[in-house]
Design a protein around this motif. Structure first.
Motif, PDB file in Angstrom:
ATOM      1  N   GLU A 390       0.907  -1.025   0.053  1.00  0.00           N
ATOM      2  CA  GLU A 390      -0.005  -0.066   0.000  1.00  0.00           C
ATOM      3  C   GLU A 390       1.078   1.119   0.042  1.00  0.00           C
ATOM      4  OE1 GLU A 390      -3.917   1.614   2.518  1.00  0.00           O
ATOM      5  OE2 GLU A 390      -2.631   0.093   3.251  1.00  0.00           O
ATOM      6  N   TYR A 391       2.037   1.152   0.390  1.00  0.00           N
ATOM      7  CA  TYR A 391       2.988   2.299   0.768  1.00  0.00           C
ATOM      8  C   TYR A 391       4.103   2.203  -0.322  1.00  0.00           C
ATOM      9  CZ  TYR A 391       0.264   2.089   4.642  1.00  0.00           C
ATOM     10  OH  TYR A 391      -1.013   1.836   5.766  1.00  0.00           O
ATOM     11  N   GLY A 392       4.004   1.308  -1.251  1.00  0.00           N
ATOM     12  CA  GLY A 392       4.862   1.372  -2.527  1.00  0.00           C
ATOM     13  C   GLY A 392       6.278   0.774  -2.280  1.00  0.00           C
ATOM     14  N   LEU A 393       6.194  -0.129  -1.159  1.00  0.00           N
ATOM     15  CA  LEU A 393       7.328  -0.762  -0.703  1.00  0.00           C
ATOM     16  C   LEU A 393       7.134  -2.502  -0.563  1.00  0.00           C
ATOM     17  CD1 LEU A 393       7.482   1.110   2.887  1.00  0.00           C
ATOM     18  CD2 LEU A 393       8.910   1.359   0.877  1.00  0.00           C
ATOM     19  N   THR A 394       8.170  -3.158  -0.436  1.00  0.00           N
ATOM     20  CA  THR A 394       8.265  -4.340  -0.552  1.00  0.00           C
ATOM     21  C   THR A 394       9.068  -5.185   0.606  1.00  0.00           C
ATOM     22  OG1 THR A 394      10.239  -4.817  -2.033  1.00  0.00           O
ATOM     23  CG2 THR A 394       8.294  -4.506  -3.044  1.00  0.00           C
ATOM     24  N   GLU A 395       8.604  -6.468   0.790  1.00  0.00           N
ATOM     25  CA  GLU A 395       9.444  -7.068   2.093  1.00  0.00           C
ATOM     26  C   GLU A 395      11.170  -6.947   1.670  1.00  0.00           C
ATOM     27  OE1 GLU A 395       9.405 -11.479   4.225  1.00  0.00           O
ATOM     28  OE2 GLU A 395       7.543 -10.259   3.400  1.00  0.00           O
ATOM     29  N   ALA A 396      11.310  -7.536   0.521  1.00  0.00           N
ATOM     30  CA  ALA A 396      12.573  -7.679   0.094  1.00  0.00           C
ATOM     31  C   ALA A 396      13.388  -6.376   0.117  1.00  0.00           C
ATOM     32  CB  ALA A 396      12.879  -7.825  -1.583  1.00  0.00           C
ATOM     33  N   GLN A 397      12.720  -5.153  -0.215  1.00  0.00           N
ATOM     34  CA  GLN A 397      13.358  -3.738  -0.171  1.00  0.00           C
ATOM     35  C   GLN A 397      13.574  -3.587   1.631  1.00  0.00           C
ATOM     36  OE1 GLN A 397      10.609  -0.722  -1.136  1.00  0.00           O
ATOM     37  NE2 GLN A 397      12.256   0.699  -0.738  1.00  0.00           N
ATOM     38  N   ILE A 398      12.753  -3.917   2.390  1.00  0.00           N
ATOM     39  CA  ILE A 398      12.970  -3.715   3.752  1.00  0.00           C
ATOM     40  C   ILE A 398      13.878  -4.551   4.286  1.00  0.00           C
ATOM     41  CG2 ILE A 398      12.048  -3.756   6.328  1.00  0.00           C
ATOM     42  CD1 ILE A 398      10.589  -1.727   4.194  1.00  0.00           C
ATOM     43  N   ARG A 399      14.024  -5.852   3.884  1.00  0.00           N
ATOM     44  CA  ARG A 399      15.046  -6.669   4.377  1.00  0.00           C
ATOM     45  C   ARG A 399      16.218  -6.283   3.898  1.00  0.00           C
ATOM     46  NH1 ARG A 399      12.538  -9.081   7.707  1.00  0.00           N
ATOM     47  NH2 ARG A 399      11.106 -10.757   7.300  1.00  0.00           N
ATOM     48  N   SER A 400      16.405  -5.745   2.731  1.00  0.00           N
ATOM     49  CA  SER A 400      17.720  -5.232   2.294  1.00  0.00           C
ATOM     50  C   SER A 400      18.222  -3.962   3.082  1.00  0.00           C
ATOM     51  CB  SER A 400      17.782  -4.639   0.751  1.00  0.00           C
ATOM     52  OG  SER A 400      18.968  -4.119   0.477  1.00  0.00           O
ATOM     53  N   GLU A 401      17.205  -3.154   3.464  1.00  0.00           N
ATOM     54  CA  GLU A 401      17.460  -2.004   4.008  1.00  0.00           C
ATOM     55  C   GLU A 401      18.120  -2.037   5.406  1.00  0.00           C
ATOM     56  OE1 GLU A 401      17.494   2.283   4.354  1.00  0.00           O
ATOM     57  OE2 GLU A 401      17.043   1.300   2.608  1.00  0.00           O
ATOM     58  N   PHE A 402      17.325  -3.035   6.071  1.00  0.00           N
ATOM     59  CA  PHE A 402      17.686  -3.196   7.478  1.00  0.00           C
ATOM     60  C   PHE A 402      18.495  -4.522   7.748  1.00  0.00           C
ATOM     61  CE2 PHE A 402      14.056  -0.305   7.363  1.00  0.00           C
ATOM     62  CZ  PHE A 402      14.654   0.713   8.177  1.00  0.00           C
ATOM     63  N   SER A 403      19.192  -5.061   6.905  1.00  0.00           N
ATOM     64  CA  SER A 403      19.876  -6.318   7.042  1.00  0.00           C
ATOM     65  C   SER A 403      20.786  -6.302   8.111  1.00  0.00           C
ATOM     66  CB  SER A 403      20.414  -6.689   5.598  1.00  0.00           C
ATOM     67  OG  SER A 403      21.346  -5.730   5.174  1.00  0.00           O
ATOM     68  N   ASP A 404      21.633  -4.911   8.045  1.00  0.00           N
ATOM     69  CA  ASP A 404      22.799  -4.901   8.912  1.00  0.00           C
ATOM     70  C   ASP A 404      22.205  -4.704  10.273  1.00  0.00           C
ATOM     71  OD1 ASP A 404      24.692  -5.108   7.034  1.00  0.00           O
ATOM     72  OD2 ASP A 404      25.067  -3.139   6.744  1.00  0.00           O
ATOM     73  N   TYR A 405      21.256  -3.960  10.392  1.00  0.00           N
ATOM     74  CA  TYR A 405      20.684  -3.774  11.901  1.00  0.00           C
ATOM     75  C   TYR A 405      20.081  -4.876  12.502  1.00  0.00           C
ATOM     76  CZ  TYR A 405      16.697  -2.509  14.908  1.00  0.00           C
ATOM     77  OH  TYR A 405      15.731  -2.497  16.079  1.00  0.00           O
ATOM     78  N   CYS A 406      19.616  -5.766  11.591  1.00  0.00           N
ATOM     79  CA  CYS A 406      18.854  -7.213  12.058  1.00  0.00           C
ATOM     80  C   CYS A 406      20.111  -8.127  12.451  1.00  0.00           C
ATOM     81  CB  CYS A 406      18.164  -7.887  11.110  1.00  0.00           C
ATOM     82  SG  CYS A 406      16.688  -7.021  10.768  1.00  0.00           S
ATOM     83  N   LYS A 407      21.065  -8.081  11.954  1.00  0.00           N
ATOM     84  CA  LYS A 407      22.257  -8.923  12.244  1.00  0.00           C
ATOM     85  C   LYS A 407      23.067  -8.436  13.496  1.00  0.00           C
ATOM     86  CE  LYS A 407      23.385 -10.297   7.388  1.00  0.00           C
ATOM     87  NZ  LYS A 407      24.416 -10.116   6.177  1.00  0.00           N
ATOM     88  N   THR A 408      23.022  -7.115  13.396  1.00  0.00           N
ATOM     89  CA  THR A 408      23.768  -6.683  14.571  1.00  0.00           C
ATOM     90  C   THR A 408      23.272  -6.900  16.018  1.00  0.00           C
ATOM     91  OG1 THR A 408      24.681  -4.749  13.394  1.00  0.00           O
ATOM     92  CG2 THR A 408      24.728  -4.594  15.607  1.00  0.00           C
ATOM     93  N   PHE A 409      21.961  -6.885  15.919  1.00  0.00           N
ATOM     94  CA  PHE A 409      21.123  -7.102  17.167  1.00  0.00           C
ATOM     95  C   PHE A 409      20.328  -8.389  17.132  1.00  0.00           C
ATOM     96  CE2 PHE A 409      21.276  -2.372  16.737  1.00  0.00           C
ATOM     97  CZ  PHE A 409      21.210  -2.113  18.064  1.00  0.00           C
ATOM     98  N   ASN A 410      20.583  -9.305  16.381  1.00  0.00           N
ATOM     99  CA  ASN A 410      20.206 -10.609  16.402  1.00  0.00           C
ATOM    100  C   ASN A 410      18.710 -10.593  16.688  1.00  0.00           C
ATOM    101  OD1 ASN A 410      22.872 -11.832  16.434  1.00  0.00           O
ATOM    102  ND2 ASN A 410      23.022 -11.140  18.550  1.00  0.00           N
ATOM    103  N   ILE A 411      18.207  -9.784  15.635  1.00  0.00           N
ATOM    104  CA  ILE A 411      16.611  -9.689  15.451  1.00  0.00           C
ATOM    105  C   ILE A 411      15.713 -10.911  14.710  1.00  0.00           C
ATOM    106  CG2 ILE A 411      14.755  -8.191  14.977  1.00  0.00           C
ATOM    107  CD1 ILE A 411      16.664  -5.971  15.104  1.00  0.00           C
ATOM    108  N   PRO A 412      15.156 -11.851  15.349  1.00  0.00           N
ATOM    109  CA  PRO A 412      14.222 -12.813  14.656  1.00  0.00           C
ATOM    110  C   PRO A 412      13.545 -12.106  13.471  1.00  0.00           C
ATOM    111  CG  PRO A 412      14.089 -13.077  17.153  1.00  0.00           C
ATOM    112  CD  PRO A 412      14.828 -11.653  16.915  1.00  0.00           C
ATOM    113  N   THR A 413      13.674 -12.860  12.432  1.00  0.00           N
ATOM    114  CA  THR A 413      12.650 -12.468  11.368  1.00  0.00           C
ATOM    115  C   THR A 413      12.145 -13.531  10.931  1.00  0.00           C
ATOM    116  OG1 THR A 413      14.396 -12.748   9.672  1.00  0.00           O
ATOM    117  CG2 THR A 413      14.204 -10.839  10.803  1.00  0.00           C
ATOM    118  N   ARG A 414      10.788 -13.483  10.110  1.00  0.00           N
ATOM    119  CA  ARG A 414      10.057 -14.328   9.461  1.00  0.00           C
ATOM    120  C   ARG A 414      10.728 -15.359   8.570  1.00  0.00           C
ATOM    121  NH1 ARG A 414       6.469 -10.424   9.640  1.00  0.00           N
ATOM    122  NH2 ARG A 414       6.401 -10.271   7.255  1.00  0.00           N
ATOM    123  N   SER A 415      12.085 -14.694   7.852  1.00  0.00           N
ATOM    124  CA  SER A 415      12.516 -15.111   6.510  1.00  0.00           C
ATOM    125  C   SER A 415      14.064 -14.818   6.344  1.00  0.00           C
ATOM    126  CB  SER A 415      11.994 -15.004   5.238  1.00  0.00           C
ATOM    127  OG  SER A 415      11.707 -13.662   5.051  1.00  0.00           O
TER     128      SER A 415
END
Length: 415
Positions: A390-415
């Motif tokens: 609805e906001y012109g965004l995709t899950e792949a785009q978000i995953r790419s944008e915040f990949s370093d953040y998720c790795k640094t803080f060990n954030i569980p994700t659905r995929s």
């Protein structure tokens, strides 16, 4: 003329008056401006309501002027102008009352705000649940919704839930629940619930609160790089006032604190910092949905793709500044809480947090937390549904944008 809103008229709840000015105007194609608001309008109305003179600090006046000038970008409806005008005036009214009370009781400014706890994280990461659980501790003092904009006189400790101002605010909250249940399904607060301490910062007109309610690009750019120190200085004064009759360890929350951690720490050197983390895909989609619904209360023209990009950029900046703060002050300078852990074992996570900050965790508190969870199941006010597309965004785009953040803080994700 069909399709053109009528000029906004002066009323007891609005500071919008149809008088000529150049500072703030909304233009319609080939027509003279018919809706307008100025800093002078706001100041005059606040002075009339309080009987006090508005001698604002230059930094605060800059913030107010920047906000008011940006409102012409927001495509507000007539009702939106009235609501936002009343909101801004209400913030100034409370500020004038607070400053006057402190001028009459200067000794309050000498009282310490000891080891305040600040809960923050990207929006929609569990900060509301966490602060509500912490609020169950009788030794803590949270910033309550009703007192945030009706702070004078400071409430007494045994009247925080029964003060007439609280009772009246709850009536308004329940009315809003009937008229906007979809908002409550996303985020709900009783009048006596802990609220975001950005409602203290909003009285310095330097708060993300305004950026959520309206699409104001120029204010957004200013806010992301503003000097937040004046807002924190005022917030501390407000807390000193409120704790004079109702003391306790201040325990506050504001998802947007990662934007200005240095100013926060400068104001509260012994602050205890707690950050929540969640899968960014859910964070972005949920936050966009909330802001969309809020903005549509004030405007009939909400650009959802702009909203998506705005959230993306803001959240990226929040993660960058958080990492920079940890690098400068040590990884343990902020205590991290995973959203998934908080949802699975909320009482256990509170116990770990208390252990980290060397705070006694009692059986009585454990029972209070258990009672709270039993009385407030997830989805109590409805289910919140949202999607990125609805906001012109995709899950792949978000995953790419915040990949370093998720790795640094060990954030569980659905995929």
């Amino acid at each position: 003329m069909p399709g053109i809103p009528k000029p906004v008229l002066t009323s007891t709840s609005s500071i919008l008056t149809p008088q000529p000015c150049v500072e703030m105007m909304v233009f319609y194609p080939q027509l003279v401006p018919i809706i307008m608001i100025t800093v002078a309008d706001i100041t005059e109305k606040a002075e009339q309501q309080t009987g006090l003179k508005a001698n604002l600090d230059p930094k605060v006046n800059e913030a107010l002027t920047t906000l008011v000038n940006a409102m012409q970008e927001a495509k507000l409806t007539e009702r939106g102008w009235q609501s936002m005008g009343g909101t801004i005036t209400g913030n100034l009214v409370n500020r004038l009352k607070v400053e006057n009370h402190l001028a009459e009781h200067p000794e309050l400014l000498d009282t310490p705000v000891t080891k305040p706890m600040f809960v923050f994280g990207l929006p929609r990461t569990g900060t509301t649940l966490l602060i509500n659980l912490l609020n169950e501790d009788a030794n803590r003092r949270c910033f309550l919704r009703w007192e945030s904009l009706n702070s004078v006189p400071p409430p007494k400790a045994d009247e925080l839930l029964t003060d007439p101002r609280c009772v009246e605010s709850q009536k308004m909250t329940e009315m809003s629940l009937k008229h906007a249940p979809h908002i409550a399904a996303i985020h709900y607060e009783d009048a006596h619930s802990p609220t975001e301490c950005q409602f203290a910062m909003s009285q310095s007109f330097c708060a993300q609160f305004y950026d959520s309610m309206m699409a104001v690009p120029s204010y957004h750019e200013w806010f992301l790089n503003a000097d937040y120190q004046p807002a924190f200085d005022y917030q501390k004064k407000l807390l000193q006032l409120l704790q004079s009759e109702a003391p306790g360890q201040w325990t506050l929350k504001n998802p947007w604190h990662p934007l200005y951690l240095n100013a926060l720490k400068a104001t509260y050197p012994d602050a205890q910092l707690v950050m929540t983390h969640r899968d960014p895909v859910d964070v972005v989609a949920s936050a966009c949905s909330l802001v969309k619904h809020v903005r549509r209360m004030f405007s009939e023209d909400v650009d959802l793709e702009y909203l998506g990009q705005q959230m993306l950029r803001t959240f990226h900046l929040m993660t960058e500044r958080t990492l920079a703060y940890k690098k400068a002050h040590g990884w343990d300078a902020i205590y991290d809480v995973q959203y998934t852990d908080l949802m699975q074992d909320p009482i256990g996570e509170i116990q770990k947090l208390y252990q980290h900050f060397d705070t006694p965790f009692t059986e009585a508190l454990a029972q209070s937390l258990d009672n709270y969870m039993g009385n407030n199941p997830k989805g109590k006010f409805g289910k919140h549904e949202y999607n990125l597309e609805e906001y012109g965004l995709t899950e792949a785009q978000i995953r790419s944008e915040f990949s370093d953040y998720c790795k640094t803080f060990n954030i569980p994700t659905r995929s």
